[in-house]
Design a protein around this motif. Structure first.
Motif, PDB file in Angstrom:
ATOM      1  N   VAL A  77       0.669  -1.190  -0.051  1.00 49.18           N
ATOM      2  CA  VAL A  77      -0.219  -0.030   0.113  1.00 49.18           C
ATOM      3  C   VAL A  77       0.782   1.217  -0.183  1.00 49.18           C
ATOM      4  N   GLN A  78       0.699   2.072  -1.122  1.00 47.19           N
ATOM      5  CA  GLN A  78       1.395   3.596  -1.138  1.00 47.19           C
ATOM      6  C   GLN A  78       0.560   4.393  -0.831  1.00 47.19           C
ATOM      7  N   PHE A  79       1.186   5.180  -0.038  1.00 50.03           N
ATOM      8  CA  PHE A  79       0.660   6.787   0.211  1.00 50.03           C
ATOM      9  C   PHE A  79       1.485   7.818  -0.161  1.00 50.03           C
ATOM     10  N   TYR A  80       1.040   8.696  -0.765  1.00 53.22           N
ATOM     11  CA  TYR A  80       1.815   9.931  -1.096  1.00 53.22           C
ATOM     12  C   TYR A  80       1.352  11.225  -0.702  1.00 53.22           C
ATOM     13  N   LEU A  81       2.192  12.177  -0.378  1.00 51.78           N
ATOM     14  CA  LEU A  81       1.762  13.491  -0.112  1.00 51.78           C
ATOM     15  C   LEU A  81       2.461  14.599  -0.738  1.00 51.78           C
TER      16      LEU A  81
END
Length: 470
Positions: A434-438
């Motif tokens: 699972v990738q999260f980017y900001l």
């Protein structure tokens, strides 16, 4: 009338949709939307529906909300006038937001090296640009009594806006270790379009022949719309019907068009890389729910004589002003047509040069680990988008760092027509697929958003299966 000027200034709050933090950040699959020829780092991925990519930005080229409404000792009218006079007719507003509804991608090819990649998705986008109508604002602020024989430029009014959906499919191929290219086809479905960019003419007040003043209008004004007239009709003004109409148009029930993206990546050496892309070479043909308005010609108005009439017992001042209003409205003949028209999407160009350094080494020896990717990269990126008056251009310097396998960061410094101190920071983390980017721009201005010239934010969630995983 001052309210008109205030509204115009408050709308002057957004900048072009430059995504310098996302461009070249190839750990994030959505970077393929900016360069379909970027190097792909995953075997397959799918975006979490509705939250895989959310983008919005806001800013101003000159006056900010704080400049007008700050609680200080300066008179409000003075602040309003300073804001109007400091801005130019070439100052512009661009509002852009984008939401991925779904997206995905997968690699294919022979079992030893999957060197081809298909990406696809469906997103909703809103894009609006308006130039600051300076002569209109000055006319509202000052009036024309002290500006006899001054010509006000009617061409300062230029605006274009569209809400649309985009279905896209992209193809990416790694030809060899040095060269990768890609293309992307797009199908546009326009929900609403407003287009008024070919305006010209002037307004001038001169001494009158039969009255004190003569008002002269020499105008060539037009407004083209699609998808708007039916939404404004009385029998379709309730919210449920409007929502159903929007849904139908989002899913290819609106005015349709086609587009193309193309890009490449070329490794000059093991450490030096150049890349580039062109996006949104495309058009939309507006043939449904079209309603256009135009005013063309020379008009003169000297008012009703006598200027201060004597009223009989059956007349009131309201009757007098109603007559002026009726005569003035009859002066202009607004042509309404349903002629089909075509709009072109704003073409975007990206190009960058990059230098990678610092390969990962084991802690207990001086040997290189199996992870042969460089841990750092620096580079310069040039961005441009074509607009009705002139292109908008930005130059970005960046630093990229792989902190460890599941965490990457990117810092940017951007110079554009708004600011010389735009500092941005992006982060991409991945755990158990699972990738999260900001990604956020103009970090120095977050301390006072009312005084910020530009604030941009991108956020998303993906599930990724990387190539180096078994």
């Amino acid at each position: 009338m001052r309210l008109f000027v205030i509204i115009v200034l408050l709308v002057q709050l957004t900048v072009a949709q430059n995504k310098q933090l996302l461009y070249g950040f190839n750990d994030i699959p959505q970077s393929l939307l900016l360069n379909p020829g970027a190097e792909v780092k995953n075997d397959w991925y799918f975006g979490i529906p509705l939250i895989s990519h959310i983008h919005a930005n806001a800013g101003t080229s000159e006056a900010t909300v704080y400049d007008i409404f700050a609680n200080n000792d300066i008179n409000f009218n003075t602040k309003l006038q300073n804001a109007v006079y400091s801005m130019k007719s070439n100052d512009f507003v661009t509002i852009n937001e984008q939401v991925d509804i779904f997206s995905g991608g997968f690699a294919f090819g022979n079992s030893f090296e999957k060197n081809e990649y298909i990406s696809f998705g469906f997103y909703q986008e809103t894009d609006i640009i308006t130039y600051f109508p300076k002569d209109y604002a000055i006319l509202v602020l000052e009036g024309n009594a002290d500006n006899i024989n001054r010509r006000y430029n009617a061409g300062h009014l230029k605006v274009s806006g569209e809400a649309l959906s985009v279905f896209h499919v992209g193809y990416n191929k790694k030809v060899n270790k040095a060269f990768t290219f890609g293309v992307r086809g797009k199908l546009y479905s326009s929900v609403v379009n407003i287009n008024s960019v070919k305006n010209s003419g002037y307004f001038v007040t001169t001494p009158g022949d039969n009255n004190r003043y003569k008002h002269i209008f020499d105008l060539n004004m037009s407004l083209r719309t699609s998808g708007l007239a039916s939404l404004l009709e009385d029998d379709n003004s309730d919210l449920p019907n409007d929502i159903d109409t929007f849904k139908k148009r989002l899913f290819f029930g609106g005015n349709l068009g086609l587009g193309l993206d193309a890009g490449f990546t070329y490794r000059l050496t093991d450490q030096w890389t150049i890349d580039g892309s062109v996006a949104d070479i495309g058009f939309i043909r507006h043939s449904k729910d079209v309603e256009n308005y135009g005013v063309n010609g020379r008009f003169e108005y000297e008012g009703i004589n006598p200027f201060f009439p004597s009223l009989d017992e059956n007349e009131t001042a309201d009757d007098y002003w109603s007559n002026i209003e009726d005569e003035f409205s009859e002066l202009f003949t607004v042509d309404t047509t349903n002629t089909k028209y075509t709009t072109w999407r704003p073409v975007k160009l990206n190009a960058s040069v990059n230098y990678a350094f610092g390969k990962n080494r084991g802690r207990d020896c001086d040997c290189l680990t199996e992870d042969l990717e460089y841990q750092n990269a620096v580079g310069l990126q040039l961005y441009s988008i074509f607009r009705p008056k002139q292109p908008q251009v930005a130059l970005t310097a960046y630093y990229y760092r792989r902190l460890f396998k599941g965490l990457q960061v990117k810092g940017t410094y951007t110079v554009d027509s708004y600011s010389f101190y735009n500092l941005g920071l992006g982060l991409s983390s991945q755990f158990a697929g699972v990738q999260f980017y900001l990604l956020a721009d103009n970090l120095l201005q977050y301390k006072n958003l009312y005084d910020a010239q530009n604030v941009s934010l991108q956020i998303g969630f993906n599930y990724i299966f990387n190539k180096n995983e078994n």
